[in-house]
Design an enzyme around this catalytic site. Structure first.
Site, PDB file in Angstrom:
ATOM      1  N   GLU A 171       2.048 -11.875   5.579  1.00  0.00           N
ATOM      2  CA  GLU A 171       1.183 -11.060   6.500  1.00  0.00           C
ATOM      3  C   GLU A 171       1.291 -11.194   7.837  1.00  0.00           C
ATOM      4  O   GLU A 171       1.332 -12.242   8.531  1.00  0.00           O
ATOM      5  CB  GLU A 171      -0.415 -11.672   6.013  1.00  0.00           C
ATOM      6  CG  GLU A 171      -0.806 -11.596   4.763  1.00  0.00           C
ATOM      7  CD  GLU A 171      -1.493 -10.259   4.378  1.00  0.00           C
ATOM      8  OE1 GLU A 171      -1.619  -9.422   5.355  1.00  0.00           O
ATOM      9  OE2 GLU A 171      -2.045 -10.215   3.380  1.00  0.00           O
ATOM     10  N   HIS A 223       2.716  -7.270   4.339  1.00  0.00           N
ATOM     11  CA  HIS A 223       1.476  -6.674   4.502  1.00  0.00           C
ATOM     12  C   HIS A 223       1.162  -7.073   5.947  1.00  0.00           C
ATOM     13  O   HIS A 223       1.707  -7.811   6.629  1.00  0.00           O
ATOM     14  CB  HIS A 223       0.299  -7.424   3.728  1.00  0.00           C
ATOM     15  CG  HIS A 223       0.479  -6.848   2.138  1.00  0.00           C
ATOM     16  ND1 HIS A 223      -0.332  -5.908   1.547  1.00  0.00           N
ATOM     17  CD2 HIS A 223       1.701  -6.768   1.256  1.00  0.00           C
ATOM     18  CE1 HIS A 223       0.013  -5.680   0.426  1.00  0.00           C
ATOM     19  NE2 HIS A 223       1.066  -6.299  -0.012  1.00  0.00           N
ATOM     20  N   HIS A 249       0.819  -1.297   0.112  1.00  0.00           N
ATOM     21  CA  HIS A 249      -0.167  -0.011   0.067  1.00  0.00           C
ATOM     22  C   HIS A 249       0.836   1.142  -0.086  1.00  0.00           C
ATOM     23  O   HIS A 249       1.910   1.424  -0.523  1.00  0.00           O
ATOM     24  CB  HIS A 249      -1.106  -0.178   1.207  1.00  0.00           C
ATOM     25  CG  HIS A 249      -1.881  -1.418   1.323  1.00  0.00           C
ATOM     26  ND1 HIS A 249      -2.741  -1.658   0.531  1.00  0.00           N
ATOM     27  CD2 HIS A 249      -1.515  -2.415   2.174  1.00  0.00           C
ATOM     28  CE1 HIS A 249      -2.968  -2.810   0.559  1.00  0.00           C
ATOM     29  NE2 HIS A 249      -2.269  -3.501   1.653  1.00  0.00           N
ATOM     30  N   GLU A 251      -2.111  -0.158   8.177  1.00  0.00           N
ATOM     31  CA  GLU A 251      -1.315  -1.263   7.429  1.00  0.00           C
ATOM     32  C   GLU A 251      -0.195  -0.432   6.816  1.00  0.00           C
ATOM     33  O   GLU A 251       0.836  -0.766   7.163  1.00  0.00           O
ATOM     34  CB  GLU A 251      -2.194  -1.972   6.602  1.00  0.00           C
ATOM     35  CG  GLU A 251      -1.398  -2.895   5.853  1.00  0.00           C
ATOM     36  CD  GLU A 251      -2.083  -3.793   4.892  1.00  0.00           C
ATOM     37  OE1 GLU A 251      -3.358  -3.650   4.807  1.00  0.00           O
ATOM     38  OE2 GLU A 251      -1.447  -4.813   4.335  1.00  0.00           O
TER      39      GLU A 251
HETATM   40 ZN    ZN Z   1      -2.296  -5.382   2.411  1.00  0.00          ZN
END
Ligand code: ZN
Length: 678
Positions: free
Chosen positions: A637, A565, A498, A512
Site C-alpha cells: 500500500e 495498491h 483494481h 487508485e
Molecule cells: Zn486497493
C-alpha cells in the site's frame, strides 16, 4: 443530366398516378361468368382495371390478407404468394420483385389492385374487351376468342426461362399515330431485371432480333426517338444504345449488348405504351464448404452464374452475382479456416451480394466453374511448415526461408490477448499464407501473415501463457513452444490493483487504479532490463480483471508476486504512510524465501526512498488476492489517498518513480540474497 431526370420524373408521374380522376367503371367476367355483387365495382385507372382483391381472388379459391400498418395486400393462390403495397409499383411474387405499371390504390376507403398483374402472375389468361369495357379472365389459362372490336392482350411475360436465349412473345401490330419514345428506364428505375422503353402514346409495332448472337435489337415502329444515353449496364447487359434507326418509316432502335447467352423476354404493356425487355433471373443457391484447412463457397444457378469479385482487405471478400435471385439471404455464422462468417443480400437491382468475412489471415482465392456453378476457393497455401505436437515445435524448412538471421527475429508476447507474434526479418514468400490448426494445450493455431513491410510474421493463438524460442539446424528453423518457467530463470508477476469498472479508492481527485498502474509499469520496466527475469502483469491497461484470474496467472509460473495498491481510511485525513501486507502459509517459501522476508525488504526500500511514514509489515490470512497463491507474495500500500498531501504526491510521476524504483530494488535484493527457485 438534369433534363433526363426531369423527363423521368414526369413520366413516372404519368405512369403511376396516386390520385384517381374521372372514375370509369368496368365489368369483369371470370370463367365466362360475369362477376357481380363486389363491394366496390371494378374501375379503370390509367387504362388498368382495378378490382377489390378479396372479392375477386377469393372467388377463385385464393386467400387475401390486408396488413393495415404496412398498407400491404398479400394474395395467396396455389403455390404463389404475391405481396403488393399501396402506391408502390414494385410487387413481390414468391419473394421476387416484379414491376407493375400501376400500383394498388385506396379508393373510397377500399383497397383496389390492378387486376392484370396478379391474375397473370397466377397464370390466368387476361383479356380486355374495350367495347364492353369488360375484363375477361380465364383461370385455366385458355385464350379468350375476341369478338369484334376487341383488343388482344399479350400473354403474361415469362420471366423465368433462363435456358433459352429467345423470346416467344409475339407482339401483334396495330395502327396508331406516330408516337415518341420519351424514356428508357433501367433496372435501377424498374426495380427488376428489366429495362422499360416508354412511349408517349400507343406503339404500333415492335420487332426484335439477335445480331451476332450477343446484340439484342429492339425496333419500335412508327416511333420518334426522344431519348439519349448512355444507359446503365446491368447484369447480362453490358451496354444499351438507342438511335433513330430510320425516318419514314420512323423506327426507333434500342440495342442491348449481351454478356454470354442471357435469356430475355420482350413484352408490350396493355396500353401499348411500355415495351418491357426483361432478362432471365438466375435462381442461385449458395453452399459453403468450410473446414480447418481451406474454405470454399459454391454458387449454383439455373444457368452459370455471372460472378464478379472484389476484395475489401483485410475484412471481407465480396462476390456480386449479377441478375440473380436467392431465397436464403441472411447472415450465416458459419466459418472455417479463413472465413469467420458470411452474409448474403438480395439487392433490388437484381444482384445477389455475398460477403465472406475473414479471420485475421487474408488468404489467396481462386474461381472455378462448371456448367451451372461457380466455386470460390480460399487457399492457405502454406509450404514447408509443420507443427510437431509431441515436441511442441513449429518446424520450418530452410527450403522456404533460405538464409534467415534468427538473431533478428522479434517477439511480441500479447499474453493478455492469448496471442504471441514472431516477426521474421524477411519476406519468406515461399512459406505462403495461411493457418495451421494445432489445438494442443498450448497453441490453438499458428497463422502466417505479412506485416506492413511485407515481411512474414507468425501469429500464435495460445490457450495459456507460453514462452517461444527459436533455433536452427542445418535443414530447419525450429520454433519451440514452452512453459515460461522452462525458459525464464525468474518470473515476476506484478499486479496493479483494481482497473476498469473497479476504480479502487478515489480521494482528492486521485484515482487508485491509475496511480498503481503507472507505478506497476515502472516496476516492470526496471525488472525487464534483467535478461534472466521475465515480468508479466495481471493487467497492463485500464481494464477489469477478476481476482481469480490474477491468482491463476501467477500460480501458472510466478516466482514472486507483488500486488500494488493505494490506501484509504474514512474520517482520518491525517493518516499517511506505507505498509506491506503478506500472508504467511506453508507454500510461500518454495523459492528460498518467504512472503514475510519479501515484505520486510520491499517495505524498507519504499520507506527509505520516500521518507514516508513507516506503517510496517502486516500479516493477514484472508486477502483474496494473496490467499490462494503458491509463491512468495506481497501487497504493498504505497500511501493514503485520503491524506491530501500524500494523495497529491502519489499523483506525481516523480513520486511514482521513487516508489517503483524502491519496489524494484527490494525485489532484486530478495532475489540476490536468497536465490530464486527451490
Ligand atoms: Zn486497493
Amino acid at each position: 443530366m438534369k433534363r433526363v431526370s426531369y423527363v423521368v420524373v414526369f413520366l413516372l408521374m404519368m405512369l403511376f398516378p396516386t390520385a384517381v380522376y374521372g372514375v370509369t367503371h368496368a365489368r369483369l367476367v371470370m370463367d365466362n361468368v360475369e362477376v357481380t355483387g363486389l363491394d366496390v365495382p371494378p374501375i379503370i385507372v390509367e387504362n388498368r382495371v382495378m378490382v377489390p382483391a378479396r372479392g375477386v381472388f377469393e372467388r377463385v379459391g385464393g386467400r387475401v390478407e390486408w396488413d393495415d400498418s404496412n398498407r400491404r395486400v398479400t394474395v395467396h393462390y396455389g403455390s404463389y404468394i404475391i405481396v403488393m403495397t399501396i402506391n408502390d409499383t414494385v410487387a413481390w411474387r414468391n419473394g421476387e420483385p416484379i414491376f407493375m405499371d400501376v400500383p394498388p390504390i385506396i379508393h373510397n376507403n377500399r383497397t383496389l389492385i390492378p387486376l392484370r398483374f396478379p391474375a397473370e402472375a397466377f397464370g390466368f389468361c387476361v383479356d380486355w374487351d374495350s367495347t364492353g369495357r369488360t375484363a375477361i379472365i380465364n383461370t385455366n389459362g385458355q385464350t379468350w376468342a375476341p369478338g369484334p372490336g376487341g383488343e388482344h392482350a399479350n400473354p403474361p411475360p415469362t420471366n423465368n426461362n433462363p435456358s433459352s436465349n429467345s423470346s416467344s412473345v409475339h407482339i401483334q401490330a396495330q395502327s396508331h399515330p406516330t408516337t415518341s419514345i420519351n424514356a428508357l428506364l433501367t433496372p435501377s428505375d424498374t426495380g427488376m431485371a428489366a429495362y422499360a422503353i416508354v412511349a408517349s402514346s400507343a406503339i404500333s409495332d415492335v420487332n426484335h432480333f439477335l445480331l451476332a448472337d450477343n446484340r439484342l435489337v429492339v425496333d419500335i415502329y412508327n416511333a420518334v426517338s426522344n431519348i439519349d444515353g448512355p444507359f446503365l449496364a446491368y447484369g447480362p447487359v453490358s451496354g444499351v444504345r438507342s438511335s433513330q434507326f430510320s425516318v419514314s418509316p420512323d423506327v426507333t432502335r434500342v440495342v442491348f449488348d449481351l454478356i454470354g447467352s442471357a435469356g430475355y423476354n420482350i413484352s408490350l404493356s396493355y396500353d401499348r405504351r411500355v415495351v418491357t425487355v426483361a432478362f432471365a433471373v438466375n435462381n442461385i443457391y449458395v453452399t459453403p464448404n468450410f473446414n480447418t484447412h481451406s474454405d470454399s463457397l459454391l454458387i449454383r444457378g439455373d444457368i452459370l452464374p455471372s460472378v464478379r469479385m472484389s476484395a475489401s482487405y483485410p475484412a471481407y471478400l465480396a462476390m456480386y452475382v449479377d441478375n440473380a435471385t436467392i431465397n436464403s439471404a441472411g447472415v450465416f455464422m458459419q466459418g472455417g479456416a479463413f472465413v469467420s462468417h458470411y452474409e448474403i443480400q438480395q439487392r433490388a437491382d437484381g444482384i445477389v451480394y455475398i460477403r465472406m468475412f475473414m479471420r485475421d489471415v487474408w488468404p489467396s482465392f481462386s474461381l472455378s466453374h462448371g456448367t451451372d456453378y461457380v466455386s470460390v476457393s480460399l487457399h492457405g497455401g502454406l509450404n514447408g511448415i509443420r507443427y510437431d505436437t509431441w515436441s511442441r515445435e513449429l518446424r520450418i524448412s530452410r527450403d522456404v526461408i533460405p538464409g534467415m538471421n534468427i538473431a533478428q527475429v522479434r517477439h511480441n508476447d500479447e499474453y493478455s490477448l492469448n496471442r504471441y507474434t514472431i516477426y521474421l526479418p524477411i519476406a519468406a514468400d515461399g512459406l505462403g499464407l495461411g493457418t495451421l490448426h494445432v489445438g494442443d494445450d498450448y497453441i490453438n493455431s499458428v497463422t502466417v501473415q505479412r506485416n506492413g513491410f511485407g515481411n512474414a510474421k507468425l501469429v500464435f493463438e495460445t490457450s495459456r501463457i507460453v514462452a517461444i524460442t527459436i533455433h536452427e539446424t542445418a535443414t530447419e528453423y525450429i520454433i519451440r513452444v514452452r512453459q515460461p518457467q522452462d525458459v525464464h530463470p525468474i518470473i515476476i508477476v506484478i499486479d496493479p490493483g483494481h482497473g476498469g469498472r473497479d476504480p479502487g479508492a478515489i480521494h482528492h481527485g486521485v484515482v487508485e487504479k491509475d496511480v498503481v498502474l503507472a507505478i506497476s509499469h515502472m516496476v516492470a520496466e526496471h525488472l525487464s532490463r534483467h535478461t534472466d527475469i521475465r515480468v508479466y502483469m495481471t493487467r497492463s491497461a485500464d481494464e477489469f480483471v477478476e481476482l481469480s484470474d490474477r491468482t491463476e496467472l501467477a500460480n501458472q509460473m510466478a516466482d514472486v508476486f507483488v500486488s500494488i495498491h493505494a490506501n484509504a481510511v474514512e474520517n482520518r485525513p491525517h493518516v499517511s504512510g506505507i505498509e506491506t501486507w503478506f500472508m504467511p502459509n506453508s507454500r510461500d517459501n518454495s523459492r528460498g524465501f518467504t512472503s514475510m522476508q519479501l515484505a520486510q525488504i520491499v517495505q524498507r526500500h519504499m520507506v527509505n526512498a520516500t521518507g514516508a511514514v513507516d506503517r510496517g509489515i502486516k500479516d493477514y490470512y484472508d486477502f483474496v488476492v494473496l490467499r490462494d497463491l503458491t509463491m512468495p507474495a506481497v501487497l504493498v500500500e504505497v500511501g493514503f489517498l485520503t491524506n491530501a498531501a500524500e494523495a497529491a504526491r502519489l499523483a506525481t510521476t516523480a513520486h511514482q518513480q521513487q516508489l517503483a524504483r524502491a519496489i524494484y530494488e527490494g525485489i532484486i535484493e530478495v532475489l540476490s540474497t536468497y536465490g530464486s527457485r527451490g
